[in-house]
Structures are given as C-alpha cells and as structure tokens.
Design a protein around this motif. Structure first.
Motif, short mmCIF file in Angstrom:
data_model
loop_
_atom_site.label_atom_id
_atom_site.label_comp_id
_atom_site.label_asym_id
_atom_site.label_seq_id
_atom_site.Cartn_x
_atom_site.Cartn_y
_atom_site.Cartn_z
N GLN A 476 0.86 -1.19 0.00
CA GLN A 476 0.00 0.00 0.00
C GLN A 476 0.90 1.24 0.00
OE1 GLN A 476 -2.85 0.49 3.18
NE2 GLN A 476 -4.19 1.66 1.83
N PRO A 477 0.83 2.03 -1.09
CA PRO A 477 1.73 3.19 -1.21
C PRO A 477 1.38 4.30 -0.23
CG PRO A 477 0.86 2.51 -3.35
CD PRO A 477 0.04 1.82 -2.30
N LYS A 478 2.38 5.16 -0.02
CA LYS A 478 2.22 6.41 0.71
C LYS A 478 2.61 7.55 -0.23
CE LYS A 478 4.99 5.18 4.05
NZ LYS A 478 5.79 5.17 5.30
N VAL A 479 1.96 8.72 -0.03
CA VAL A 479 2.21 9.87 -0.90
C VAL A 479 2.50 11.09 -0.04
CG1 VAL A 479 0.70 8.92 -2.70
CG2 VAL A 479 -0.22 10.53 -1.02
N ASP A 480 3.05 12.14 -0.72
CA ASP A 480 3.25 13.41 -0.02
C ASP A 480 2.05 14.32 -0.27
OD1 ASP A 480 3.52 14.24 -2.61
OD2 ASP A 480 5.69 14.59 -2.49
N ALA A 481 2.17 15.56 0.12
CA ALA A 481 1.03 16.48 0.00
C ALA A 481 0.64 16.71 -1.45
CB ALA A 481 1.37 17.81 0.68
N ALA A 482 1.60 16.56 -2.37
CA ALA A 482 1.30 16.77 -3.79
C ALA A 482 0.78 15.51 -4.46
CB ALA A 482 2.55 17.26 -4.50
N GLY A 483 0.70 14.41 -3.74
CA GLY A 483 0.19 13.18 -4.31
C GLY A 483 1.25 12.30 -4.91
N ARG A 484 2.55 12.65 -4.79
CA ARG A 484 3.62 11.83 -5.33
C ARG A 484 3.94 10.67 -4.36
NH1 ARG A 484 5.52 17.06 -6.30
NH2 ARG A 484 6.75 16.93 -4.38
N CYS A 485 4.18 9.50 -4.93
CA CYS A 485 4.48 8.32 -4.12
C CYS A 485 5.83 8.49 -3.43
CB CYS A 485 4.48 7.07 -5.01
SG CYS A 485 4.78 5.54 -4.09
N THR A 486 5.86 8.25 -2.12
CA THR A 486 7.10 8.38 -1.34
C THR A 486 7.54 7.05 -0.72
OG1 THR A 486 5.80 8.95 0.62
CG2 THR A 486 6.58 10.78 -0.78
N GLY A 487 6.86 6.01 -1.01
CA GLY A 487 7.17 4.71 -0.42
C GLY A 487 5.89 3.95 -0.16
N GLY A 488 5.92 3.03 0.76
CA GLY A 488 4.72 2.27 1.06
C GLY A 488 4.94 1.28 2.19
N LEU A 531 11.44 -5.80 -1.94
CA LEU A 531 10.59 -4.79 -2.56
C LEU A 531 11.31 -3.45 -2.65
CD1 LEU A 531 7.78 -4.83 -3.74
CD2 LEU A 531 6.89 -4.02 -1.55
N ALA A 532 12.03 -3.08 -1.58
CA ALA A 532 12.79 -1.83 -1.62
C ALA A 532 13.90 -1.92 -2.66
CB ALA A 532 13.38 -1.55 -0.24
N ALA A 533 14.51 -3.09 -2.84
CA ALA A 533 15.55 -3.27 -3.86
C ALA A 533 14.97 -3.15 -5.26
CB ALA A 533 16.22 -4.64 -3.67
N ALA A 534 13.72 -3.63 -5.45
CA ALA A 534 13.08 -3.48 -6.75
C ALA A 534 12.87 -2.00 -7.09
CB ALA A 534 11.76 -4.23 -6.77
N GLY A 535 12.49 -1.20 -6.10
CA GLY A 535 12.34 0.24 -6.34
C GLY A 535 13.67 0.88 -6.67
N ALA A 536 14.73 0.48 -5.93
CA ALA A 536 16.05 1.04 -6.21
C ALA A 536 16.51 0.65 -7.61
CB ALA A 536 17.04 0.56 -5.15
N ALA A 537 16.20 -0.57 -8.06
CA ALA A 537 16.58 -0.99 -9.40
C ALA A 537 15.87 -0.18 -10.47
CB ALA A 537 16.27 -2.48 -9.57
#
Length: 740
Positions: A476-488, A531-537
């Motif tokens: 489940q993603p998390k976003v900032d105030a502008a709606g951009r994904c910051t992680g999950g 999962l974090a490694a997949a994002g970094a890739a």
C-alpha cells in the motif's frame, strides 16, 4: 545315714559311713554317677569348713569331686547376684533358715550368663546353732529361666500393647484381656470366664463363620463399632487361632485327614478413630480450596457425577472467570492475588442462596451448580447476581481494584451428560463471553465447537505454511502532499484451500499464540528488503515499511537479521522503515528502548504506528528514538465532523513538528480529508484515496511503467469526488502488519 567328710579319690564312691548296706541300696554307689550325669545336677556337701562338689560328665566316668571354700563358692555367682547368694548362705549357716533355694547367674566373661538353682538342707548344727553339715544340689536352669523371662516379656507386651487384645480358649471363653481391651470394651464382655460368643453374634459375626474363615484362611477381619467406657468406637477386628501342638488330637469326620482343634483365639481390636480422622483430614485437604474454604475442582467432580449419572440427568452450570486476578498476581504478587480471590469468594457466598452450589475451579475461576429445575432464565438471574456482587471495588492491600467478570453456561442433558464434556463446553462458552464486547454471559452453542475445530485446523495449516513461507504480499503506497508516491507499507496475506482467505487479524493472533510470529516476521523483513531493492533498481528511492513486535525486538540477533536482509539485497538500512504499534509497546518500553536506539544508529527509520490509541503517547514520543509518527485513522475520520478531534489532530502535528518528527496520516479516503491534513502540515498520507493494497506484481508493473519517475497510482487524486460512497464489497480492508 550320713555323708563322709571326704571321698578318698575319683575312682571309688563307698557307702556313707554309719549306714549298713541294705539289699535295696546295694547298687546305689555304682548308680550314683549315672544319676548325676543323667539329671545334669551336681551334689554339694558342707562339712563345716568348706564345700565338696560332685559332678559326673559322662556315663562311663566316675564322679569328680571339687573342694571349695565359702569365698570360692560365692565367687561362682555373677557380681550382681553375689550379695543375694551370700545372704541366703548366711541365713542357712547361722539360722534361722533350714533350707536353701535360690536362682542366681553364674560368673561369665564373654558368653551370656547361665542360671543356676542351688537347693540344700541343714543336716547337723552345733550347740551354738552353727551349721556343721548340709547337703544339696546345684542345677543348670538356664533354659527354664530364660523361658520364664520370655513369658514375662510377652505378658508385659500383651498387657501394654496399644492394640486391644483378647485371648479366648477353643470355646470362646475369656482367658485374658489386656489394658487396651479393658478400656475399649464393656466390663461385662470381659468378665472372668465370660463367653464371647454372644458378643460376636450381636455384631453379626457368628462364631462358627469366624472359626471356618480362620481355619481356611488363617485370619478373619471385619469392621464395626463397639461400645465401652469411651462410648462407641469404630474398630477393625481381626481373629487368628492359637495353633495346636503337633501331638494334639486330630478332629475329623472319618472321611478325610481331619484337623487339629485350635487351642484358642486371639482377637485384635484396632481403634479406627485416628485413621478415620486422618482420612477425613486428607479428604478435606483434597476436596477443599485452602485459601477460600470452598470445594475445589475434585469436589466439584464428586458433586456432579452422581447428578449426571441418574437415568434423567439435569444440571445447569456456570463457570465464572474473574479477569484481573492474574494481573494482580503479576503486579503485586501471589499473596495479593489470593487476597482478591478470598474477597470474591466471600461476596459470592453472600450473594447466592442455598440453591447454588459454589466451588473454586481454578486460580481465577469459580463454578456454580444450580438446582435441577434451573432453566435459562434462572441462569441469567444468577449471572446478574454474580455481576452485581463483584461490581463494587475490592480493597487489596490498601489498593482499590475493580474486576471484570465473564460467565459461560452449559446445561445437562442438552449440552451433554458427562462431567468432562460439560466442563469443556463451559470453557468454550467462557471464551465466547470473553470475546464478546456487549454481553458478559454466553451459553454453549454447537457453533463454538465448530469454531474450535476450525481454529485447531488453522493452527496446523499456519504452522505448515509458516515453515514454507506460503504467504502472499501486498503493497500500500504512501504519498506526499502533492500526491507523489514516497514509499509504502508491506502487508501480509494468507489464503488456504480449506477456509479461503483468512483475515489477517485472526492469523496474526493465532501466530502469536503458537509462537510462529518470529519466523513470520523474518519472512516479512526479507520480502520488504526485496521490494525496496526493486524500487532502487527502477531508479527510485521508495522506502518500504514493515512492522516489528516487542517479542521480535527481544529476540537475540534481531539487529544482525535486519542488517543481513539489507546486505543481501544491496540496500542501505534507511530504505527500511521499522514500525512499532504504540499499544504493543505498553509495559515493555524499558526493555526495547535500547534495541530501538541501536537500530536507529544503524540507519533504520523508526516509526511509531497507530499513534493516539495507546496508553502513554506523550511519554512514548519523549523517550523512544522515533523518526516518524503514524496518526491513527480514527483521528482522520473525525475531520469535518468533530471540532475537538480536529483540534487534537492539529496539536499532534504541531507537537511532532516541535520534536522533529515527520507525520503520516492513515486512512485518508476523501479529497477533503487530504486537503485538511495537508493544511495542518502532515507530511505523508496513506489510504484508499490514493491506492488500495496492491498485489506485488501490480506494484512492480507500476514501477516498470514509471521509467524512473514517481509511479502513477491507481487512485487518481484529482478525479476522486469529495466523498467516496461505500459500495457493497468495497469496504476498507483492514490494514495488517506482520508482528513477528
């Protein structure tokens, strides 16, 4: 007839001087040695100056003579008997005695002393009365003397025995009774020469039956009360026979070998009062709870089994659980817990009438057995009495304490007719009452058994699937105030063929109970690292959050395990966010705080989850090394509807900002909530407004399509209305964290 002063030698025994040899005595000199040898006696003579002692050691030997003076003769006696022998001889020698008859022990060094009997008579005295001549015998009486001593000992033992002993002859006539028997039985029974046959018959023990049993088995026993000076006393009576001698007459009917008639019978009456009192004490100890004085679990079984064993059993039971006793025991010790239980028992006694049988079933449980005609209405009424009696605070060692009470009810024969079955079903009802948030009383229902079996099967399946890591994962993603994904956040799911999708709240609690949560947490940490490694890739820095539990934090090697997961995927620790629920930390902060500090120093991001639902939120913020605070969705739901909730939320955000903590709002579902939270200064957001939990494959597709940019989430913020209707089947899925 007179004896000579001495014999010439050992080879000749001549007739006594002054006595003609009569025909009848002609052979006496030759027979005298044989007579001495045959009798074992020795002959002595006093001649005024000393003793002559004759003895013969064999039929072929002549008599042997030994001369002794008085001192030598007296010295033959044992030191303890020396004076007695001296006085007896002085009485014969100086008068007035004319006869000597005395038993004494011989002097000995090592061997046991032998007994001798000296007998004699004065034959001649001088004018002054002094003894001139005396003659007598000396006999070894060791055997008879020892037999008499043994008889005296036996008589003393018989009379002083604590066991009441009665000796009769072969016809049940009284021969003797000891002191214990005289103190136990009526005097008429033990009158001299009385027959015990009427006494035996009155007790239901016909003498003929007793004799036959003794003859066949060697012993007859029975128990009954007897009356006497001490009143009625319970006794165990045993009868044995005084065995006949080998030469006693044989009694028979001429058809068989026959038997020898017993010389008599010995009746031993054992007083049972002490044994029965000890048995009663042991039974009380075995069936009474020492602290409360109530019947215990064993007594409850003994009480119920006869009721359930009837042809038409009827019974109604209530198991009462007092929640709080174990907490008192853990906090203040067992004495305080027992003091609380004693007060609970006192109140229950006062509240319940005679129609309720009360017992202590366990450390914090009681059992109520209602009368046969009790129905469900009566059970509910008694439950109300119990709840009312235990509602007031208790005073435990100066502390005021309230307890909560739950009750489980079963009925016979509807729910079963066996004690064990009813107790098991009452336990299920009690568990159902504990799980209820509204009614503290639960009746047994068949569905409870079905649920129990389901839980047992789930436990077995969960153990197998945990071993082989057969879980699925969602993100489940998390976003900032502008709606951009910051992680999950990584979420665990469990699907079974037998029961389908199992709710996370259920299988996580079951894993805690079975001790599987540590292994499940390890699986979750490695999945989050992948999962974090997949994002970094994909060229994105998207930290992945995963939950830890205090139990996992207390496991040795937790730091090494987390660092190993990062190294294995080539990650920096900052790419993993470790979330801890505030309520799970209650009571264990002192133990886990050093571990959290080391993890933060290692580079991991620490987040306090579900903030505001615990017991000491401000204290947690001030003491725990946290980087983020996740505000519970209950605060978000109050936005726009509860002014106080909005002000409280505003205060939380300002407090976190002052402490240098980032804030994450959970459960954001509407644009209005998002706008209000952003205006308050919340840093990150999570909820259905942006994305539901996504299968990992779907999330990886979004990462691939992003081409190094922030991925486009399924929930388009600009396209969503201000209020999202709750469609059927579209209710928010509870967010589940892995609690190792």
């Amino acid at each position: 007839m007179s004896l000579p002063a001495s014999l010439p030698d050992d080879r000749d025994v001549r007739p006594w001087a002054g006595a003609p040899a009569e025909p009848a005595l002609a052979g006496l000199p030759e027979r005298l040695p044989l007579a001495l040898w045959a009798s074992g006696d020795r002959v002595w003579e006093w001649d005024g100056s000393g003793f002559l002692l004759w003895r013969c050691s064999g039929p072929q030997r002549r008599a042997q003579v030994e001369r002794l003076d008085v001192a030598q003769f007296l010295d033959r006696a044992h030191p303890q008997d020396h004076e007695g022998l001296r006085q007896a001889w002085a009485a014969l020698q100086n008068g007035p005695g004319e006869e000597l008859d005395l038993n004494f022990r011989g002097r000995t060094v090592h061997a046991p002393a032998r007994w001798w009997r000296v007998r004699g008579r004065a034959l001649q005295r001088g004018d002054g009365g002094q003894l001139l001549r005396a003659i007598g015998t000396l006999r070894d009486v060791t055997g008879p003397q020892r037999a008499r001593q043994q008889l005296r000992r036996l008589a003393h033992a018989f009379d002083s025995s604590r066991e009441a002993l009665v000796l009769t002859d072969a016809h049940w006539q009284l021969v003797a009774a000891n002191r214990s028997a005289r103190a136990l039985l009526d005097a008429a029974v033990l009158a001299p020469g009385a027959s015990l046959q009427p006494w035996l018959t009155a007790r239901g023990w016909p003498p003929q039956l007793v004799q036959r049993q003794v003859r066949l088995h060697g012993l007859w026993q029975a128990e009954c009360p007897v009356s006497g000076p001490q009143g009625e006393v319970p006794v165990e009576c045993s009868v044995t026979a005084v065995q006949p001698d080998a030469d006693d007459a044989v009694v028979g009917d001429g058809q068989g070998p026959g038997t020898r008639e017993a010389h008599g019978y010995v009746l031993a009456l054992h007083d049972l009062r002490e044994r029965l009192a000890a048995q009663a004490r042991l039974q009380r100890q075995a069936t009474l709870d020492e602290a409360t004085g109530l019947p215990n679990r064993l007594a409850a079984q003994w009480h119920l089994e006869p009721l359930l064993g009837r042809s038409q059993p009827r019974a109604a039971l209530l198991r009462v659980l007092v929640d709080g006793v174990r907490h008192v025991n853990a906090s203040w010790g067992p004495q305080a817990a027992e003091a609380l239980v004693v007060q609970v028992a006192q109140r229950l006694r006062q509240a319940l009438d005679d129609g309720c049988w009360l017992a202590r079933w366990g450390d914090d449980e009681f059992l109520l057995v209602l009368s046969d005609d009790a129905d469900d209405t009566a059970l509910r009424s008694v439950a109300q009495l119990v709840l009312a009696a235990l509602a007031r605070p208790f005073d435990v060692e100066g502390r005021s304490l309230t307890v909560s009470v739950v009750l489980g009810a079963v009925r016979a024969p509807q729910d079963g007719a066996a004690f064990g079955v009813l107790m098991r079903k009452a336990e299920l009802a009690l568990q159902a009452a504990r799980q209820s948030t509204t009614v503290p009383l639960a009746f047994y229902d068949r569905r409870l058994d079905d649920e129990r079996q389901r839980r047992l099967m789930l436990g077995s399946l969960l153990r197998q699937d945990t071993e082989r890591n057969a879980f699925t994962w969602q993100f489940q993603p998390k976003v900032d105030a502008a709606g951009r994904c910051t992680g999950g956040e990584l979420l665990m799911r469990w699907h079974t063929e037998a029961y389908g999708e199992v709710p996370p709240a259920e299988f996580i609690a079951l894993a805690e109970e079975l001790g599987l949560i540590g292994l499940m947490g390890r699986h979750a940490v490695h999945a989050a690292a992948q999962l974090a490694a997949a994002g970094a890739a994909a060229g994105l820095s998207l930290p992945v959050a995963v939950n830890l539990s205090p139990r996992q934090l207390a496991t040795p090697g937790i730091e090494a395990m987390l660092l190993h997961a990062c190294r294995r995927q080539g990650l920096q620790p900052a790419q993993l966010e470790l979330e801890l629920t505030e309520s799970a930390l209650a009571g264990s902060i002192d133990e886990v705080a050093p571990v959290l500090q080391r993890l933060r120093q290692a580079g991991f991001v620490m987040a306090l989850d579900d903030f505001g639902t615990g017991y000491s939120s401000l204290a947690h913020l001030g003491t725990l090394p946290m980087d983020k605070v996740k505000i519970d969705r209950s605060f978000v739901l109050g936005l726009g509807r509860d002014v106080r909730a909005q002000r409280l939320l505003e205060g939380i955000v300002q407090l976190c900002r002052a402490l240098g903590l980032r804030t994450v709002a959970e459960g954001v579902e509407t644009p209005a909530q998002h706008a209000a939270l952003a205006a308050l200064g919340v840093d990150e957001f999570q909820g259905y407004l942006f994305a539901r939990p996504l299968p990992l494959a779907r999330w990886l597709d979004l990462l691939a399509a992003a081409d190094g940019q922030a991925p486009q989430l399924p929930g388009a913020l600009a396209a969503l209305p201000a209020s999202l209707p709750a469609a059927e089947g579209d209710a928010p899925v509870p967010r589940v964290r892995v609690l190792p």
